[in-house]
Enzyme design. Structure first.
Site, PDB file in Angstrom:
ATOM      1  N   ASP A 113       6.446  47.524 -28.054  1.00 25.31           N
ATOM      2  CA  ASP A 113       5.557  47.376 -26.907  1.00 25.31           C
ATOM      3  C   ASP A 113       5.903  48.387 -25.825  1.00 25.31           C
ATOM      4  O   ASP A 113       7.082  48.656 -25.563  1.00 25.31           O
ATOM      5  CB  ASP A 113       5.689  45.972 -26.320  1.00 25.31           C
ATOM      6  CG  ASP A 113       4.479  45.096 -26.597  1.00 25.31           C
ATOM      7  OD1 ASP A 113       3.468  45.300 -25.906  1.00 25.31           O
ATOM      8  OD2 ASP A 113       4.546  44.236 -27.485  1.00 25.31           O
ATOM      9  N   ASP A 167       0.664  47.703 -23.549  1.00 21.85           N
ATOM     10  CA  ASP A 167       0.301  46.503 -22.810  1.00 21.85           C
ATOM     11  C   ASP A 167      -0.578  46.855 -21.605  1.00 21.85           C
ATOM     12  O   ASP A 167      -0.354  47.862 -20.928  1.00 21.85           O
ATOM     13  CB  ASP A 167       1.595  45.817 -22.339  1.00 21.85           C
ATOM     14  CG  ASP A 167       1.360  44.480 -21.678  1.00 21.85           C
ATOM     15  OD1 ASP A 167       0.817  43.587 -22.334  1.00 21.85           O
ATOM     16  OD2 ASP A 167       1.724  44.344 -20.487  1.00 21.85           O
ATOM     17  N   GLU A 198      -4.200  47.719 -25.380  1.00 23.29           N
ATOM     18  CA  GLU A 198      -4.829  46.430 -25.118  1.00 23.29           C
ATOM     19  C   GLU A 198      -6.090  46.660 -24.286  1.00 23.29           C
ATOM     20  O   GLU A 198      -6.018  46.913 -23.099  1.00 23.29           O
ATOM     21  CB  GLU A 198      -3.833  45.532 -24.382  1.00 23.29           C
ATOM     22  CG  GLU A 198      -4.257  44.105 -24.225  1.00 23.29           C
ATOM     23  CD  GLU A 198      -3.191  43.276 -23.525  1.00 23.29           C
ATOM     24  OE1 GLU A 198      -3.135  42.067 -23.794  1.00 23.29           O
ATOM     25  OE2 GLU A 198      -2.433  43.821 -22.701  1.00 23.29           O
ATOM     26  N   HIS A 223       0.274  36.936 -29.596  1.00 24.85           N
ATOM     27  CA  HIS A 223       1.145  36.093 -28.786  1.00 24.85           C
ATOM     28  C   HIS A 223       0.480  35.554 -27.532  1.00 24.85           C
ATOM     29  O   HIS A 223       1.065  34.722 -26.833  1.00 24.85           O
ATOM     30  CB  HIS A 223       2.375  36.902 -28.374  1.00 24.85           C
ATOM     31  CG  HIS A 223       2.040  38.077 -27.502  1.00 24.85           C
ATOM     32  ND1 HIS A 223       1.362  39.184 -27.976  1.00 24.85           N
ATOM     33  CD2 HIS A 223       2.253  38.319 -26.195  1.00 24.85           C
ATOM     34  CE1 HIS A 223       1.194  40.047 -27.001  1.00 24.85           C
ATOM     35  NE2 HIS A 223       1.718  39.544 -25.905  1.00 24.85           N
ATOM     36  N   ASP A 224      -0.729  36.014 -27.209  1.00 26.31           N
ATOM     37  CA  ASP A 224      -1.420  35.614 -25.986  1.00 26.31           C
ATOM     38  C   ASP A 224      -2.580  34.654 -26.228  1.00 26.31           C
ATOM     39  O   ASP A 224      -3.211  34.206 -25.268  1.00 26.31           O
ATOM     40  CB  ASP A 224      -1.978  36.849 -25.257  1.00 26.31           C
ATOM     41  CG  ASP A 224      -0.928  37.562 -24.423  1.00 26.31           C
ATOM     42  OD1 ASP A 224       0.033  36.907 -23.987  1.00 26.31           O
ATOM     43  OD2 ASP A 224      -1.064  38.780 -24.213  1.00 26.31           O
TER      44      ASP A 224
END
Length: 576
Positions: free
Chosen positions: A103, A209, A271, A345-346
């Site tokens: 990330d 991110d 993202e 994960h979100d």
């Protein structure tokens, strides 16, 4: 016409497996997953058929947002291991023929990062302008934040600092101040510390991110008021997709990535967040723009809600099909690329959201969703536990079992507002459906204590889902009918027909059908028909004439009926 990709880089054909390190595998019995734990499972990942692993932030961090609050880009959170452990993991991936992605979190840091400590120390510190500081406004004789922007984690996006008597900006948690990318010295420091440092260690790319929000509107103007009942408003129009953001991504490409093999060697996946405009998306991922290789589109997976929010609205299968087809077809006739995923994960688990976690349909719907994803045009992303049919946490869990600060902030705010029992019950129902915690429970490796995630004596950092004794890797490993075995099968099929499935054109069939998703893929003289029943009932179905004589190459039921689809059945017909 097939998509022209005569010299596709490796990542366009890839299946990427996302790992949330806290929850994957604990190797030393402290209750936290770690890098050595990941290293111990590389054989499993290789045998699954993935081409790369993406490991969520392992950097040194206070863990207020479980690693997305970075204290030091060049060090590792000690419960996860050391820099040497990262180097061993990178080497281990390469030895297994897989790549390693990490990330890149550069919109903000932790408030414990040395840069912020200096910036906070005084108004004339050289790093003061490395973050966003503002004295605020005086309204009716009272000091208030500089504008009405809302934090993604509730409340104002500005935090008052007593020491220097100014506010700092935090679009997420108050312990996560936003970096000021208007400052060229800051950008160079970020490039060296967060990117070059790890490129030198051999990483094969980055998942980027919050990649759309680096630039903030000059003067920090108020955002449009969309909810007059609330003091704080979504500030996206004031900080999303600004020129500075495009410049940052181009600088990263030109100054760093191009010196380490560029797009042929390195994967960059950003993202996209709330982007729904294809022209806007192409500004990021167009090859000629030299910014990002591809984006993670959230328009499909966020149907009915907004990221980090807990209000859920109804959506239809037609909405699901429309958004999926839109992003599948986005790359036809362009020089961009796309991706497909249903979990990370979100967001909640895909079986609970788009399939069925009822015992009689759980495994079949998991296989149907696997088929849907693996045959879609794109780079494919799957999330840990998806391959063994993990689902959302049980509805019986109390609020204390939820660890995400966003979940707890939401609940505590309701309690502070004096919410009655009915309102709290409704809120809890939405938490059960939408909380990020749903995807963060420990990986279920076996039916032993704590699902084999950690030692029997340890206390896992987060409770293991109660169904681990039935749904785990060990119980599925050698079962040819298991979800895990099906994932191996469908990923192998994808590789066998990689041109067709990764780069073929996409067209929906029977678009108005509110029970099935059916599409045709084409690449030169190859074609595939993919049929997915998204309901718990049988559905009448007739195969298009083009595929009449072609038996299904893959199905998730024992016997396919010519005239009907079983509940959550998936079929793949291939010709050519």
């Amino acid at each position: 016409m097939s998509i022209v990709q005569s010299n596709r880089p490796w990542w366009k054909n890839a299946t990427v497996y996302q790992i949330y390190p806290a929850s994957f595998q604990d190797s030393n019995g402290d209750g936290f997953g770690d890098l050595r734990g990941i290293l111990s499972r590389l054989d499993y990942l290789r045998d699954l058929g993935v081409d790369a692993i993406w490991v969520c932030p392992f950097y040194d961090s206070p863990q207020d947002d479980l690693g997305y609050d970075v204290r030091n880009y060049e060090d590792v959170y000690r419960p996860y291991g050391t820099v040497a452990d990262v180097e061993a993991l990178i080497e281990g991936c390469h030895e297994q023929g897989m790549r390693f992605i990490t990330d890149l979190v550069i919109n903000h840091t932790s408030d414990q990062h040395e840069w912020f400590k200096e910036s906070r120390s005084s108004k004339d510190n050289p790093k003061r302008t490395w973050y966003h500081w503002h004295p605020g406004r005086i309204i009716d004789g009272k000091r208030v934040p500089p504008n009405n922007w809302r934090s993604s984690f509730k409340g104002s996006a500005w935090q008052w600092d007593e020491l220097t008597q100014e506010y700092y900006l935090h679009l997420f948690g108050k312990s996560m101040p936003d970096l000021n990318h208007e400052n060229s010295d800051l950008r160079q420091a970020v490039y060296n510390s967060a990117i070059r440092f790890w490129l030198e260690k051999g990483v094969d790319g980055f998942r980027i991110d919050t990649m759309t929000i680096y630039g903030k509107s000059p003067g920090y103007p108020d955002a449009p008021v969309v909810d007059e009942s609330q003091p704080w408003q979504p500030g996206g129009p004031c900080y999303r997709n600004k020129d500075r953001t495009y410049q940052v991504h181009r600088e990263i490409h030109d100054q760093l990535l191009s010196n380490y093999g560029g797009a042929q060697k390195l994967i960059t996946v950003g993202e996209f967040g709330s982007i729904s405009d294809l022209d806007l998306a192409l500004k990021y991922v167009s090859a000629k723009e030299c910014r990002i290789g591809m984006g993670l589109q959230f328009e499909t997976v966020l149907l009915g809600f907004d990221m980090c929010q807990f209000d859920l609205s109804p959506f239809t299968l037609a909405d699901f099909k429309r958004t999926h087809a839109k992003w599948q077809q986005f790359i036809e006739g362009t020089d961009g690329w796309t991706s497909v995923f249903l979990e990370n994960h979100d967001i909640p688990r895909s079986i609970t959201r788009f399939g069925s976690d009822a015992p009689e349909f759980r495994e079949r719907s998991a296989k149907m969703l696997a088929t849907f994803c693996a045959t879609s045009t794109s780079t494919l992303f799957i999330y840990q536990g998806q391959e063994i049919a993990m689902t959302n946490v049980p509805k019986e869990w109390p609020i204390e079992e939820y660890k995400d600060q966003n979940t707890q902030n939401y609940w505590n705010q309701l309690k502070a507002e004096g919410a009655d029992e009915k309102r709290l019950a409704n809120a809890m129902a939405n938490i059960q459906k939408l909380a990020r915690d749903n995807s963060r429970t420990p990986m279920q490796w076996s039916g032993s204590a704590h699902a084999g995630f950690t030692t029997p004596e340890a206390e896992p950092w987060m409770r293991v889902n109660d169904d681990y004794s039935k749904y785990n890797v060990a119980s599925q490993q050698n079962d040819p009918n298991s979800v895990l075995s099906f994932y191996r099968l469908v990923l192998a099929l994808r590789k066998k027909y990689i041109d067709l499935f990764a780069a073929g054109t996409f067209s929906l069939v029977d678009e108005e059908n509110h029970k099935t998703v059916v599409f045709v893929k084409r690449f030169h003289d190859q074609a595939a028909l993919v049929v997915c029943n998204f309901t718990s009932s049988s559905v009448a179905y007739s195969v298009p004439e083009e595929f009449h004589s072609i038996e299904p190459l893959l199905s998730n039921v024992d016997t396919s009926s010519p005239g009907a689809l079983a509940p959550y059945e998936a079929r793949v017909h291939v010709k050519g």
